[in-house]
Design a protein around this motif. Structure first.
Motif, PDB file in Angstrom:
ATOM      1  N   GLN A 213       0.558  -1.174  -0.083  1.00 45.03           N
ATOM      2  CA  GLN A 213      -0.014   0.052  -0.002  1.00 45.03           C
ATOM      3  C   GLN A 213       0.792   1.288   0.128  1.00 45.03           C
ATOM      4  OE1 GLN A 213      -2.627  -0.653   3.292  1.00 45.03           O
ATOM      5  NE2 GLN A 213      -4.218  -0.839   2.097  1.00 45.03           N
TER       6      GLN A 213
ATOM      7  N   GLY B 111       2.069   1.557  -3.272  1.00 45.56           N
ATOM      8  CA  GLY B 111       1.450   2.158  -4.062  1.00 45.56           C
ATOM      9  C   GLY B 111       1.006   3.488  -4.204  1.00 45.56           C
TER      10      GLY B 111
ATOM     11  N   LEU C 168       3.939   5.721  -5.646  1.00 45.12           N
ATOM     12  CA  LEU C 168       3.864   5.427  -7.277  1.00 45.12           C
ATOM     13  C   LEU C 168       2.837   6.125  -8.019  1.00 45.12           C
ATOM     14  CD1 LEU C 168       5.550   1.892  -7.392  1.00 45.12           C
ATOM     15  CD2 LEU C 168       6.558   3.844  -7.952  1.00 45.12           C
ATOM     16  N   GLN C 169       1.530   5.970  -7.272  1.00 44.60           N
ATOM     17  CA  GLN C 169       0.385   6.605  -8.123  1.00 44.60           C
ATOM     18  C   GLN C 169       0.156   7.773  -7.811  1.00 44.60           C
ATOM     19  OE1 GLN C 169      -0.883   3.668  -9.542  1.00 44.60           O
ATOM     20  NE2 GLN C 169       0.015   2.135  -8.259  1.00 44.60           N
TER      21      GLN C 169
ATOM     22  N   CYS D 101       5.983  10.959  -7.793  1.00 46.98           N
ATOM     23  CA  CYS D 101       6.556   9.887  -7.147  1.00 46.98           C
ATOM     24  C   CYS D 101       7.099  10.204  -5.925  1.00 46.98           C
ATOM     25  CB  CYS D 101       7.491   9.232  -8.306  1.00 46.98           C
ATOM     26  SG  CYS D 101       8.150   7.715  -7.397  1.00 46.98           S
TER      27      CYS D 101
ATOM     28  N   TYR E 194       1.548  -6.523  -3.918  1.00 45.39           N
ATOM     29  CA  TYR E 194       1.172  -5.151  -5.017  1.00 45.39           C
ATOM     30  C   TYR E 194       0.337  -5.656  -6.156  1.00 45.39           C
ATOM     31  CZ  TYR E 194       2.393  -0.889  -7.437  1.00 45.39           C
ATOM     32  OH  TYR E 194       2.536   0.208  -8.183  1.00 45.39           O
TER      33      TYR E 194
ATOM     34  N   TYR F 179      -3.320  -4.067  -6.908  1.00 44.17           N
ATOM     35  CA  TYR F 179      -3.317  -3.299  -7.941  1.00 44.17           C
ATOM     36  C   TYR F 179      -3.481  -3.934  -9.455  1.00 44.17           C
ATOM     37  CZ  TYR F 179      -1.678  -0.179  -4.385  1.00 44.17           C
ATOM     38  OH  TYR F 179      -1.586   0.684  -3.090  1.00 44.17           O
TER      39      TYR F 179
ATOM     40  N   ARG G  64      -1.147  -4.877 -10.998  1.00 49.99           N
ATOM     41  CA  ARG G  64       0.010  -4.325 -11.711  1.00 49.99           C
ATOM     42  C   ARG G  64       1.411  -4.928 -11.221  1.00 49.99           C
ATOM     43  NH1 ARG G  64      -0.742   0.772 -14.671  1.00 49.99           N
ATOM     44  NH2 ARG G  64       1.469   1.098 -14.135  1.00 49.99           N
TER      45      ARG G  64
ATOM     46  N   ASP H 151       6.224  -0.865 -12.563  1.00 48.90           N
ATOM     47  CA  ASP H 151       5.695   0.536 -12.343  1.00 48.90           C
ATOM     48  C   ASP H 151       6.987   1.427 -12.061  1.00 48.90           C
ATOM     49  OD1 ASP H 151       3.232  -0.067 -12.621  1.00 48.90           O
ATOM     50  OD2 ASP H 151       2.557   0.042 -10.818  1.00 48.90           O
TER      51      ASP H 151
ATOM     52  N   ASN I 204       8.290   4.856 -13.463  1.00 54.18           N
ATOM     53  CA  ASN I 204       8.178   6.132 -12.674  1.00 54.18           C
ATOM     54  C   ASN I 204       9.471   6.825 -12.267  1.00 54.18           C
ATOM     55  OD1 ASN I 204       5.536   6.923 -11.648  1.00 54.18           O
ATOM     56  ND2 ASN I 204       5.208   4.803 -11.549  1.00 54.18           N
TER      57      ASN I 204
END
Length: 319
Positions: free
Chosen positions: A19, A22, A25-26, A30, A54, A58, A60, A65, A69
Motif C-alpha cells: 500500500q 502504491g 508510485l500512483q 513519485c 502489490y 493493484y 500491476r 511501475d 516512474n
C-alpha cells in the motif's frame, strides 16, 4: 564474523508495504523517499512478497511501475533490489555479454566470486530469463585463455572442503612453472588449478608457492600475464583469500579510477547487501582510510545517493 547490511525486517507486513509503495508510485509526484525507506529496509525475500501483494492489490507489476516512474541510476538501484540474487547475477551477466561492449570486469566480479551452488542457480536463472545457455554465450562472446577460464568457473565444479597438503606442493610447482614458461599448456594448467581446487586447498598452494618462489602468487601473475586473463586470475586468488577485501578493492577502483563507475558500485552493493557488505565496509575503511559512506556521498547525489547509503546502512558518524 562476515555479515551483510540488510536483514529481514521485524513485524513485516507485505500488504501494508505494498500500500505504501502504491501510494508513493500512483501520486502526481513519485514519493522516492518512501520507496527508499521500504525497499532498502526489507530483505530480498520480503521484497518479493511485497511485489506479490502489490500485484494482488493493484493488478500491476511492481517492477514495471518502478521502471515507468523512475529514471537513471536511481531506477537501476530500485529495480535491482527486486531481483532474486541469482536472477540479478544472471541479468548482470547477460548485459555484460550482450551489451554494446563486453563488460569483462562484470564477468570477472561475478564468476570469480560465486560458489558452485550460486553458479548453478545463476545458470538456471539465465536460461529461464533469456532462453540462452550461459556457457554458450561466454563461449561465443569472449576469447582466448580468458574465455577458457570463465568457462571453467561457469561449470561450477570447484571441489569443496577438500584439502591435501601433499598435493599442494605439486600444484604450487605447476603454478610456478606456468609463470616461468607461459605456454598455452601452462596457462591451461594454471587456470585448471585456480578454478577447480577447493578454497582450503588453494590457501595451502599459495603458501607453498611463496616458499618455492619467494614471491606472492598475485605478484607473480601480474608479472607474467596481462589483460583480462591476468585480472581474472588475480580476482580468483583475492576471492580465495578474502572476498570482502576483494569487493572493497573493486568498489574503491570503481569510485576512484573510473570517475564513479555507477554500474559496478550498484551491482556490488546490491549483490553483497545480505552476504558481507558490512564486512566489505570495514575492509574499505581499514584499507583506504576513508569510509565507503564518505566516498559515495562525495560522488553521488540526490535520491540515488540516499538509496546507496541506505543499502550501505550503518552509523551516522560514518558520513
Amino acid at each position: 564474523q562476515i555479515q551483510g547490511t540488510i536483514f529481514p525486517a521485524p513485524n513485516f507486513n507485505p500488504i501494508m508495504d505494498a500500500q505504501l509503495l502504491g501510494g508513493a508510485l500512483q501520486g502526481i509526484n513519485c514519493e522516492k523517499d518512501v520507496l527508499i525507506d521500504v525497499l532498502t529496509q526489507r530483505c530480498n525475500s520480503q521484497r518479493l512478497m511485497i511485489a506479490e501483494a502489490y500485484r494482488d492489490m493493484y493488478g500491476r507489476d511492481l517492477v514495471t511501475d518502478l521502471k515507468e516512474n523512475l529514471s537513471h541510476h536511481f531506477k537501476e538501484v530500485m529495480v535491482g533490489l527486486m531481483y532474486p540474487p541469482a536472477s540479478y547475477d544472471a541479468h548482470e551477466l547477460w548485459h555484460a555479454l550482450k551489451g554494446v561492449d563486453i563488460e569483462e570486469k562484470c564477468l570477472i566480479d561475478i564468476l570469480a566470486s560465486r560458489s558452485n551452488m550460486e553458479i548453478y542457480q545463476i545458470k538456471e536463472a539465465y536460461l529461464m530469463q533469456y532462453n540462452n545457455d550461459l556457457l554458450q554465450d561466454i563461449d561465443s562472446e569472449t576469447s582466448g585463455h580468458f574465455r577458457d577460464t570463465l568457462m571453467n568457473l561457469a561449470q561450477g565444479t570447484r571441489m569443496e572442503g577438500f584439502a591435501d597438503p601433499s598435493a599442494a606442493a605439486q600444484d604450487a610447482m605447476i603454478l610456478w612453472e606456468a609463470c616461468q614458461q607461459k605456454t598455452g599448456e601452462h596457462k591451461n594448467m594454471l587456470q585448471m588449478i585456480l578454478c577447480n581446487r577447493s578454497y582450503q586447498q588453494l590457501w595451502m598452494v599459495f603458501q607453498e608457492f611463496q616458499n618455492i618462489s619467494g614471491q606472492d602468487i598475485v605478484d607473480a601473475i601480474n608479472e607474467c600475464y596481462d589483460g583480462y586473463f591476468q585480472e581474472l586470475l588475480v580476482a580468483i586468488v583475492l576471492c580465495v583469500r578474502d572476498k570482502p577485501s576483494y569487493f572493497a578493492y573493486r568498489l574503491y577502483n570503481a569510485i576512484h579510477d573510473f570517475g564513479f563507475h555507477n554500474k559496478t558500485v550498484i551491482r556490488i552493493l546490491i549483490a553483497r547487501s545480505e552476504i558481507d557488505l558490512m564486512t566489505i565496509r570495514q575492509r574499505y575503511k581499514e584499507r583506504y582510510g576513508k569510509s565507503l559512506f564518505h566516498d559515495i556521498k562525495h560522488f553521488a547525489s540526490g535520491h540515488y545517493e540516499s538509496a546507496l547509503l541506505a543499502i550501505c546502512a550503518g552509523d551516522a558518524e560514518e558520513y
